[in-house]
Design an enzyme around this catalytic site. Structure first.
Site, mmCIF file in Angstrom:
data_model
loop_
_atom_site.group_PDB
_atom_site.id
_atom_site.type_symbol
_atom_site.label_atom_id
_atom_site.label_comp_id
_atom_site.label_asym_id
_atom_site.label_seq_id
_atom_site.Cartn_x
_atom_site.Cartn_y
_atom_site.Cartn_z
ATOM 1 N N LYS A 296 42.646 29.760 39.252
ATOM 2 C CA LYS A 296 43.284 29.672 40.574
ATOM 3 C C LYS A 296 42.358 30.258 41.632
ATOM 4 C CE LYS A 296 47.925 29.702 38.829
ATOM 5 N NZ LYS A 296 49.011 30.501 38.256
ATOM 6 N N GLN B 3 52.492 35.341 38.378
ATOM 7 C CA GLN B 3 52.119 34.620 37.163
ATOM 8 C C GLN B 3 53.159 34.867 36.064
ATOM 9 O OE1 GLN B 3 49.556 32.477 36.932
ATOM 10 N NE2 GLN B 3 50.015 32.035 34.797
ATOM 11 N N ASP C 8 54.825 28.301 44.283
ATOM 12 C CA ASP C 8 55.130 27.727 42.968
ATOM 13 C C ASP C 8 56.327 26.779 43.057
ATOM 14 O OD1 ASP C 8 53.623 28.270 40.659
ATOM 15 O OD2 ASP C 8 54.296 30.358 40.613
HETATM 16 N N1 GUN Z 1 52.478 30.277 33.933
HETATM 17 C C1 GUN Z 1 52.152 29.060 33.411
HETATM 18 N N2 GUN Z 1 52.176 28.114 34.369
HETATM 19 C C2 GUN Z 1 52.517 28.730 35.518
HETATM 20 C C3 GUN Z 1 52.697 28.273 36.851
HETATM 21 O O1 GUN Z 1 52.559 27.089 37.185
HETATM 22 N N3 GUN Z 1 53.039 29.223 37.758
HETATM 23 C C4 GUN Z 1 53.218 30.524 37.429
HETATM 24 N N4 GUN Z 1 53.587 31.380 38.379
HETATM 25 N N5 GUN Z 1 53.073 30.984 36.182
HETATM 26 C C5 GUN Z 1 52.712 30.081 35.251
#
Ligand code: GUN
Length: 285
Positions: free
Chosen positions: A50, A94, A117
């Protein structure tokens, strides 16, 4: 005929477009705050990717690495601080979180206008009325692939296998918003093969390697694979047996299909959140 969807190329095109748009911002650049709790290896890899994508498109990223024994209250205090910080446009916590922290409580605390998200119930509700601006990233990425490959969705039988809050449910709503006739199948569904054989579009998000087999599908089906599994031979594989590519009109590979789209749609959401907060018009897609 090449029927393999190139997610890597589409993701790169979108990121390049976002980069150009962000370069034109003379003011402060958009800023994403990422919170990661504990030492989950996969989560750390996600977060690194990211940050790399943020650097590429020109989004400032602040990452908060928190100890796995942090309390729920301390985590909420950090989220509230970021909610109130005008310099921060997007907040991402996350997942998964350690088991002593209630994930739903945490997601509720994020300002919905900074919820890049698209997991907050406000944004889920907006999606259900086809009015969401911030939509969850993996489903948005799948929809973008269908759009860019000119897949006709209207009136088609779309089958979503998997009903998670992150993928299955939101993508079912997105397909419905595009006038598909949507079925959401899950682990308790009876006679799955009847459904798969009648589907024009199948999205699989079950987390089981090679779950969908060629004998289960009809010729010409469009297949979107959200899975990312480690096969017995150690290679990465999806939830769809790639032999299905012999019958499908289009199929996403793993890796290189849906995967690269998720972070790209996150970058898009960061820019959208920035625009919402700065009263800049958002072009509807
Ligand atoms: N963990 C796995 N995929 C994601 C996601 O798309 N967003 C977040 N916040 N955590 C994750």
């Amino acid at each position: 005929m090449n029927n393999i969807i190139n997610g890597t190329e589409i993701a790169k095109n979108i990121k390049d477009q976002l980069k150009l748009e962000i370069e034109k911002i003379n003011d402060k650049k958009p800023c994403l705050a990422v919170i990661i709790v504990g030492n989950d290896e996969a989560s750390h890899i996600y977060v690194k990717n990211k940050n790399k994508a943020c650097d590429y498109v020109g989004i400032k990223s602040d990452t908060y690495f928190l100890n796995s024994n942090i309390s729920e209250i301390e985590l909420i205090q950090l989220i509230e601080k970021l909610n109130n910080n005008e310099e921060v446009n997007g907040i991402l916590v996350q997942l998964p979180l350690p088991s002593h922290i209630n994930e739903k409580n945490i997601l509720l605390k994020i300002n919905p206008l900074k919820d890049v998200d698209g997991f907050h119930p406000y944004n889920i509700g907006m999606l259900s009325t086809n009015s969401a601006k911030l939509k969850s990233c993996t489903p948005s990425g799948c929809m973008e692939l269908l759009k860019r490959y000119n897949v006709d969705i209207k009136g088609k039988n779309a089958l979503v296998i998997g009903r998670s809050n992150i993928v299955g449910k939101p993508i079912s709503m997105m397909l419905l918003n595009e006038d598909a006739t949507v079925t959401t199948a899950h682990s308790k569904t009876k006679n799955l093969e009847y459904l798969t054989k009648n589907a024009d579009i199948i999205i699989v998000a079950v987390g089981i390697a090679n779950f969908l087999k060629p004998h289960m599908i009809k010729d010409g089906v469009v297949l979107i694979d959200v899975g990312m599994n480690r096969a017995k031979d150690g290679n990465l594989c999806g939830d769809i047996d790639f032999e299905c590519s012999q019958k499908a009109s289009l199929i996403t590979p793993v890796p290189g299909g849906v995967g690269p789209m998720t972070i790209t749609m996150l970058m898009k959401n960061c820019l959208t959140a920035y625009k919402i907060q700065n009263n800049i018009n958002i072009e509807e897609d």
